[in-house]
Write a protein that holds these residues in place. Structure first.
Motif, PDB file in Angstrom:
ATOM      1  N   ASN A  91       0.826  -1.220   0.000  1.00 34.29           N
ATOM      2  CA  ASN A  91       0.000   0.000   0.000  1.00 34.29           C
ATOM      3  C   ASN A  91       0.854   1.262   0.000  1.00 34.29           C
ATOM      4  O   ASN A  91       1.905   1.316   0.652  1.00 34.29           O
ATOM      5  N   ASN A  92       0.370   2.260  -0.746  1.00 36.79           N
ATOM      6  CA  ASN A  92       0.954   3.610  -0.728  1.00 36.79           C
ATOM      7  C   ASN A  92       2.418   3.669  -1.165  1.00 36.79           C
ATOM      8  O   ASN A  92       3.137   4.592  -0.777  1.00 36.79           O
ATOM      9  N   LYS A 135       3.611   4.196  -4.217  1.00 35.39           N
ATOM     10  CA  LYS A 135       3.791   5.343  -5.118  1.00 35.39           C
ATOM     11  C   LYS A 135       3.870   6.644  -4.330  1.00 35.39           C
ATOM     12  O   LYS A 135       4.682   7.532  -4.648  1.00 35.39           O
ATOM     13  N   THR A 136       3.071   6.731  -3.283  1.00 28.45           N
ATOM     14  CA  THR A 136       3.088   7.946  -2.458  1.00 28.45           C
ATOM     15  C   THR A 136       4.440   8.129  -1.777  1.00 28.45           C
ATOM     16  O   THR A 136       4.998   9.238  -1.730  1.00 28.45           O
ATOM     17  N   ILE A 137       4.996   7.042  -1.250  1.00 28.46           N
ATOM     18  CA  ILE A 137       6.304   7.090  -0.590  1.00 28.46           C
ATOM     19  C   ILE A 137       7.387   7.495  -1.593  1.00 28.46           C
ATOM     20  O   ILE A 137       8.238   8.342  -1.303  1.00 28.46           O
ATOM     21  N   ASN A 138       7.331   6.877  -2.794  1.00 27.72           N
ATOM     22  CA  ASN A 138       8.323   7.185  -3.833  1.00 27.72           C
ATOM     23  C   ASN A 138       8.264   8.663  -4.219  1.00 27.72           C
ATOM     24  O   ASN A 138       9.307   9.315  -4.390  1.00 27.72           O
ATOM     25  N   ASP A 139       7.025   9.169  -4.391  1.00 24.24           N
ATOM     26  CA  ASP A 139       6.862  10.552  -4.835  1.00 24.24           C
ATOM     27  C   ASP A 139       7.267  11.545  -3.750  1.00 24.24           C
ATOM     28  O   ASP A 139       7.845  12.599  -4.031  1.00 24.24           O
ATOM     29  N   LYS A 140       6.974  11.203  -2.500  1.00 18.34           N
ATOM     30  CA  LYS A 140       7.196  12.152  -1.403  1.00 18.34           C
ATOM     31  C   LYS A 140       8.612  12.080  -0.844  1.00 18.34           C
ATOM     32  O   LYS A 140       9.237  13.117  -0.569  1.00 18.34           O
ATOM     33  N   TYR A 141       9.154  10.851  -0.667  1.00 24.38           N
ATOM     34  CA  TYR A 141      10.447  10.690  -0.005  1.00 24.38           C
ATOM     35  C   TYR A 141      11.574  10.180  -0.921  1.00 24.38           C
ATOM     36  O   TYR A 141      12.717  10.078  -0.494  1.00 24.38           O
ATOM     37  N   HIS A 185      12.803   7.284  -4.279  1.00 23.01           N
ATOM     38  CA  HIS A 185      12.751   5.840  -4.552  1.00 23.01           C
ATOM     39  C   HIS A 185      13.604   5.025  -3.565  1.00 23.01           C
ATOM     40  O   HIS A 185      13.315   3.852  -3.331  1.00 23.01           O
ATOM     41  N   GLY A 226      11.374   4.264  -0.872  1.00 18.14           N
ATOM     42  CA  GLY A 226      10.408   3.272  -1.351  1.00 18.14           C
ATOM     43  C   GLY A 226      11.023   1.873  -1.379  1.00 18.14           C
ATOM     44  O   GLY A 226      10.372   0.893  -1.021  1.00 18.14           O
TER      45      GLY A 226
END
Length: 285
Positions: A269-270, A272-278, A280, A283
């Motif tokens: 879950n989430n 893509k959100t982790i990759n975009d915010k913090y 790769h 991620g």
């Protein structure tokens, strides 16, 4: 002993070199399942070092039964052609092995003939050593023939062997010829391996360097191929089987009639959100 110290040291070095070649080739075999290469050169080096050490006469000083030492020495000399034949087979990449197998079989025939002549009392080992020398001569001619064939083939293909190959080859031929002449003409010397010892040392050193280089290259290429093969079927991040491996397994199961397969699927879950915010790296963690 002091007079023969130089020759004793040469024998010791050849003996150690032989074991190094054997162990290194066994390591390569266990690592990448490589076919034997310098293993046979190692066996040849060990046998030659033992034979030439006996020829120094040092062992006879401490031995009670010198006749037994003579027997062991000739037995070793009789078996020397076998490992060098197999080394030449791998070094030259020979495919037609009829002549090689014939010489190998003749080696065992000579070994058996010397033993039978000794047991029956017809001839002592020293009296039948000419059979061993004949076999060594045939082996040498075979090696010369293969070397000339390789040389002619390389000229046609505009390729050249290493200088070490020719240096070792010429050195061993010249030294063996000198000591054979000394043995049959008679020079008052008891050491029949006086020049052969030095010639074989140079040859083993040359071929050992060439062989070790080839083995190192094969191990390096084998390990690289192993890594590439692993990456082809495993995910680089997690190490688990990837889609290609999954598809091959599915195909394998489809061909089998009596296999029950269960498939479990899950998601993260989430991600893509982790990759975009913090980023790769986060991620991946």
């Amino acid at each position: 002993i002091m007079n023969n110290m130089f020759h004793i040291v040469l024998c010791a070095i050849m003996f150690v070199m032989g074991f190094v070649f054997i162990l290194f080739d066994l390591y390569a075999y266990l690592k990448i399942k490589k076919k034997p290469d310098i293993f046979f050169l190692g066996v040849f080096s060990v046998l030659v070092s033992l034979w030439s050490f006996f020829e120094t006469g040092v062992v006879e000083i401490f031995a009670r039964d010198t006749r037994a030492l003579q027997n062991i020495k000739i037995y070793i000399l009789a078996l020397v052609p076998v490992p060098i034949l197999y080394y030449i087979k791998h070094y030259f990449g020979m495919r037609d092995l009829k002549l090689l197998n014939l010489i190998r079989d003749f080696t065992f025939v000579v070994f058996a003939a010397c033993t039978i002549l000794k047991i029956t009392g017809i001839a002592d080992f020293l009296e039948s050593i000419f059979l061993v020398h004949i076999n060594l001569g045939i082996t040498a001619l075979f090696i010369v023939y293969q070397a000339i064939r390789r040389w002619v083939k390389n000229i046609k293909n505009h390729r050249h062997d290493s200088v070490l190959f020719y240096l070792g080859f010429i050195t061993i031929c010249v030294s063996c010829a000198i000591d054979l002449v000394r043995f049959y003409i008679g020079s008052g010397e008891t050491d029949a391996a006086l020049f052969i010892r030095l010639g074989l040392f140079v040859a083993i050193l040359c071929y050992g360097v060439l062989g070790l280089g080839n083995v190192v290259e094969k191990v390096k290429n084998g390990l690289e191929a192993e890594v590439i093969s692993k990456l082809a079927y495993h995910d680089g991040l997690t190490g688990v089987a990837n889609r290609t491996a999954y598809q091959e397994k599915v195909d394998e199961y489809e061909k089998s009639r009596h296999v029950n397969v269960g498939v479990a699927m899950f998601d993260v879950n989430n991600l893509k959100t982790i990759n975009d915010k913090y980023g790769h790296n986060s991620g991946d963690e």
